[in-house]
Write a protein that holds these residues in place. Structure first.
Motif, PDB file in Angstrom:
ATOM      1  N   ILE A 123       6.965 -10.096   1.524  1.00  0.00           N
ATOM      2  CA  ILE A 123       5.922 -10.920   2.130  1.00  0.00           C
ATOM      3  C   ILE A 123       4.572 -10.753   1.423  1.00  0.00           C
ATOM      4  N   GLN A 124       4.200  -9.516   1.064  1.00  0.00           N
ATOM      5  CA  GLN A 124       2.905  -9.308   0.411  1.00  0.00           C
ATOM      6  C   GLN A 124       2.886  -9.984  -0.955  1.00  0.00           C
ATOM      7  N   THR A 125       3.950  -9.817  -1.726  1.00  0.00           N
ATOM      8  CA  THR A 125       4.035 -10.432  -3.052  1.00  0.00           C
ATOM      9  C   THR A 125       3.960 -11.946  -2.951  1.00  0.00           C
ATOM     10  N   LYS A 126       4.697 -12.516  -2.009  1.00  0.00           N
ATOM     11  CA  LYS A 126       4.713 -13.973  -1.852  1.00  0.00           C
ATOM     12  C   LYS A 126       3.347 -14.483  -1.415  1.00  0.00           C
ATOM     13  N   LEU A 127       2.703 -13.820  -0.463  1.00  0.00           N
ATOM     14  CA  LEU A 127       1.379 -14.249  -0.015  1.00  0.00           C
ATOM     15  C   LEU A 127       0.354 -14.153  -1.143  1.00  0.00           C
TER      16      LEU A 127
END
Length: 167
Positions: A123-127
């Protein structure tokens, strides 16, 4: 009064702030994602999975065109600014407020299970990837940018009302 449009990353509070602002000002409010789901009679994840992101982005453009003429406050999906036609529409036909949040704030707020764009990686990478791709569009579309990380709902509504002189 021109429509007020709330833009920003998923989890930035566009729906919550839009509802609260509309209630406070006794104005009409619509969330484009909810509007699309009702109109298509399918969920956003279903639309992404069975019709693709391009189809969904077209639905956003149609929704925006329909809503701008008669809705006072519009909360948008985080990717509405990806489409150049949408950027042009909102910049020229509405007052655009960018609810800007740090990635850590977004991670804390988001439930990724109903977010089609958050299914394939961390999630952090995608955001961070989405933010890098979109932040210049958010900034260029916005008539007002509010950093919301430390603000509550009522504080954000009051900030908007004060900045736009909506008392």
């Amino acid at each position: 009064m021109k429509s007020i449009i709330l833009i920003g990353m998923m989890g930035s509070g566009k729906t919550t702030i839009g509802q609260a602002l509309a209630a406070d000002l006794s104005k009409s409010w619509v969330d484009t994602d909810q509007y699309i789901e009702e109109k298509e009679q399918q969920s956003i994840p279903y639309l992404f999975e069975h019709h693709g992101e391009s189809y969904f982005r077209d639905c956003e453009t149609h929704a925006l065109s329909e809503l701008l003429s008669h809705v006072d406050i519009i909360s948008t999906g985080g990717g509405i600014i990806v489409n150049e036609a949408n950027r042009h529409l909102i910049q020229n036909e509405a007052t655009v407020i960018y609810l800007k949040a740090e990635i850590k704030t977004l991670i804390h707020r988001i439930n990724p299970t109903n977010r089609p764009l958050l299914q394939d990686e961390d999630i952090q990478t995608k955001l961070e990837t989405l933010y890098k791709k979109r932040h210049q569009w958010y900034e260029s579309c916005a008539h007002l940018t509010i950093e919301i990380d430390e603000l509550g709902i009522l504080e954000t509504v009051d900030y908007i009302k004060s900045a736009l002189k909506l008392y």
